[in-house]
Design an enzyme around this catalytic site. Structure first.
Site, short mmCIF file in Angstrom:
data_model
loop_
_atom_site.label_atom_id
_atom_site.label_comp_id
_atom_site.label_asym_id
_atom_site.label_seq_id
_atom_site.Cartn_x
_atom_site.Cartn_y
_atom_site.Cartn_z
N GLU A 290 -2.11 3.51 -8.15
CA GLU A 290 -1.25 4.13 -7.12
C GLU A 290 -0.77 3.10 -6.11
O GLU A 290 -1.13 3.17 -4.93
CB GLU A 290 -2.04 5.18 -6.34
CG GLU A 290 -2.46 6.36 -7.14
CD GLU A 290 -3.44 7.25 -6.37
OE1 GLU A 290 -3.48 8.44 -6.68
OE2 GLU A 290 -4.14 6.75 -5.46
N GLY A 292 1.37 1.36 -3.33
CA GLY A 292 2.34 1.74 -2.31
C GLY A 292 2.96 0.47 -1.77
O GLY A 292 4.06 0.06 -2.13
N TYR A 334 -3.09 -2.56 14.08
CA TYR A 334 -4.10 -3.39 13.41
C TYR A 334 -3.87 -4.89 13.58
O TYR A 334 -4.43 -5.66 12.83
CB TYR A 334 -4.14 -3.17 11.89
CG TYR A 334 -3.66 -1.92 11.28
CD1 TYR A 334 -4.46 -0.76 11.28
CD2 TYR A 334 -2.44 -1.87 10.59
CE1 TYR A 334 -4.03 0.39 10.64
CE2 TYR A 334 -2.02 -0.71 9.95
CZ TYR A 334 -2.82 0.41 9.98
OH TYR A 334 -2.41 1.54 9.34
N CYS A 361 7.87 1.19 27.09
CA CYS A 361 7.15 1.04 28.35
C CYS A 361 5.66 1.05 28.03
O CYS A 361 4.97 2.06 28.23
CB CYS A 361 7.54 2.19 29.26
SG CYS A 361 7.10 1.87 30.95
N GLU A 362 5.19 -0.06 27.48
CA GLU A 362 3.85 -0.12 26.90
C GLU A 362 3.54 -1.59 26.64
O GLU A 362 4.23 -2.23 25.84
CB GLU A 362 3.90 0.65 25.57
CG GLU A 362 2.62 0.85 24.86
CD GLU A 362 1.89 2.09 25.33
OE1 GLU A 362 0.70 1.96 25.58
OE2 GLU A 362 2.52 3.16 25.49
N TYR A 390 4.99 1.10 5.18
CA TYR A 390 4.30 1.53 6.40
C TYR A 390 5.04 1.14 7.67
O TYR A 390 4.42 0.88 8.70
CB TYR A 390 2.85 0.98 6.41
CG TYR A 390 2.06 1.38 5.18
CD1 TYR A 390 1.72 2.70 4.96
CD2 TYR A 390 1.71 0.45 4.21
CE1 TYR A 390 1.03 3.09 3.82
CE2 TYR A 390 1.03 0.83 3.06
CZ TYR A 390 0.69 2.15 2.88
OH TYR A 390 0.01 2.53 1.74
C1 LIG Z 1 -3.02 4.36 0.83
C2 LIG Z 1 -3.31 4.84 -0.53
C3 LIG Z 1 -2.64 4.29 -1.62
C4 LIG Z 1 -1.66 3.15 -1.50
O1 LIG Z 1 -2.26 2.02 -0.97
P1 LIG Z 1 -1.44 0.63 -0.93
O2 LIG Z 1 -2.37 -0.29 -0.23
O3 LIG Z 1 -0.20 0.88 -0.16
O4 LIG Z 1 -1.17 0.24 -2.34
C5 LIG Z 1 -2.89 4.82 -2.86
N1 LIG Z 1 -3.77 5.84 -3.04
C6 LIG Z 1 -4.43 6.39 -2.01
C7 LIG Z 1 -5.34 7.50 -2.26
C8 LIG Z 1 -4.23 5.92 -0.73
O5 LIG Z 1 -4.91 6.46 0.29
#
Ligand SMILES: *Cc1c(COP(=O)(O)O)cnc(C)c1O
Length: 431
Positions: A290, A292, A334, A361-362, A390
């Site tokens: 998965e 991202g 972070y 304003c921070e 993100y």
């Molecule tokens: C955040 C997340 C991802 C994606 O993470 P990346 O670091 O962006 O690849 C995939 N699966 C789950 C369950 C997540 O919480």
């Protein structure tokens, strides 16, 4: 340059995916996010082809929606033939609105409401990734009343510390996500799932963390999960068909970090996983990943216009831009590292050390500290690299600042993906 989609043209300006970044800033205004379509397709294909090659049919990537959610990304995911994961009905809804087939969607989240469950079942979500027993029972109850069956994976916490920032570590036992093997709760929820008549258990899921550059956390997690699968098979006779190892592969944000070849990483992972599986005596399930960040981060750049440039005598210099934590809260959250360039003077010598700050304003509204760029003046265009993941997904209207426009760039040609938010957009819900 940090990535191969970046360059400097004859005018000394930053180019991105073949386009002059300063011209795009003039055309669309700033702050502006650019997305390199070919880069995303390339990243997707590396994952897709390597998973198919190493693990065969039924093993494929799911795009982790939370990294960047808007209709255009699902159209692209659909064209590339990959699945997606969602953590909310909002993400599922957006994918569906883009024509994405939700039978290829995996529905995550540690607290799905009854309304979420009903929406996902009724819209034909491929699989729920069930987090806990309360959710499992609520899902069974809904399915019984609707006289339907539903494929699920169970989210398991393998107990892995991938050595990244603690806010983005999710695979350890003490986590709000999933059921731990160590405490016996993973086995309990597996037995519960197998006992429920409307639940079809397809396998297991785990996710160890984010921004990981080594294969060990993944191969360790796979090893633990395969042992668990073998144990469950011996105890109950149930054989898992699918093992989803989550996302988390790292991206090069700054010089000094590696640039991973995701296909090579998957091949290395596969070699270890296959050895472990045969040592354990466990038939290899289909493997899902998965990603991202690693599909979209390096396909994004954010452009800003420089406002004030201020040097506090005896202290340091501040460069203020027309965006900040509302479009990129990751340094504030972070202290995430980013590479900053002066796009309008990209060929000039970088000798001005400064903090690049936003206009909220921070005091914490900082995009990056200790940046080394040519000394900018009001009106210069500044670029923050590797913002595809993100950033837009985390953007807010703090200080009533409208969200930026997003533009696709493909081999030098530009096309609007998301129009700039207007003041009317921001007040439209207010009665
Ligand atoms: C955040 C997340 C991802 C994606 O993470 P990346 O670091 O962006 O690849 C995939 N699966 C789950 C369950 C997540 O919480």
């Amino acid at each position: 340059m940090l990535h191969e989609n970046l360059g400097i043209n004859e005018k000394g300006r930053l180019t991105f995916a073949g386009a002059d970044a300063v011209l795009l800033a003039e055309k669309y205004g700033t702050p502006l996010m650019l997305l390199d379509e070919e880069r995303i397709r390339r990243n997707i294909r590396r994952y897709k082809e390597a998973l198919l090659e190493c693990f065969g049919e039924g093993s494929f990537p799911l795009f982790a929606s939370k990294a960047l959610c808007f209709k255009g990304i699902y159209r692209l995911a659909k064209e590339e033939g990959i699945g997606m994961d969602a953590v909310s009905v909002g993400e599922l809804y957006t994918a569906k609105a883009a024509g994405f087939d939700l039978s290829k969607a995996y529905f995550h989240g540690n607290n799905k409401t009854d309304a979420d469950i009903a929406y996902a079942v009724e819209n034909g979500v491929g699989a729920f990734v069930v987090d806990n027993a309360d959710e499992l029972l609520a899902l069974e109850k809904y399915l019984a009343s609707a006289d339907k069956k539903q494929d699920i994976l169970l989210r398991i916490t393998p107990g892995i510390d991938p050595h990244t920032h603690k806010a983005i570590v999710t695979g350890s036992v003490d986590s709000k996500f999933g059921s731990a093997i160590e405490t016996g709760q993973a086995e309990e929820i597996t037995r519960l799932a197998l006992s429920l008549p409307h639940i079809v258990l397809k396998g297991f899921h785990c996710h160890v963390g984010s921004q990981i550059f080594d294969i060990e956390p993944f191969t360790e997690a796979a090893d633990i999960m395969l042992r668990f699968i073998a144990y469950v098979a011996a105890e109950t006779g149930y054989t898992a068909e699918v093992l989803n190892l989550g996302g988390g592969l790292g991206v090069k944000y700054v010089e000094g970090q590696p640039e991973l070849d995701y296909a090579a990483v998957i091949r290395d992972m596969a070699a270890v996983i296959k050895l472990r599986a045969s040592a354990i005596g466990c038939a290899l399930p289909h493997i899902l990943l998965e990603p991202g960040r690693s599909l979209v981060a390096d396909a994004g750049v954010t452009l800003y216009t420089v406002g004030s440039v201020k040097t506090i005598k005896g202290y340091k210099s501040y460069v203020s831009v027309d965006g900040g934590m509302p479009d990129n809260p990751r340094y504030a959250l972070y202290e995430a590292p980013y590479t900053v360039l002066l796009a309008s003077k990209a060929a000039e010598k970088a000798d001005f050390i400064c903090s690049v700050v936003g206009r909220c304003c921070e005091s914490g509204d900082i995009l990056q500290e200790n940046v080394d760029i040519p000394k900018p003046v009001r009106g210069d265009i500044l670029a923050v690299l590797c913002t595809g993941a993100y950033n837009y997904a985390m953007a807010s209207n703090y200080n009533r600042i409208p969200r930026p426009a997003v533009v696709w760039v493909k081999e030098g040609a530009d096309r609007l993906a998301i129009r700039r938010e207007s003041f009317e957009d921001m007040t439209r819900l207010e009665v």
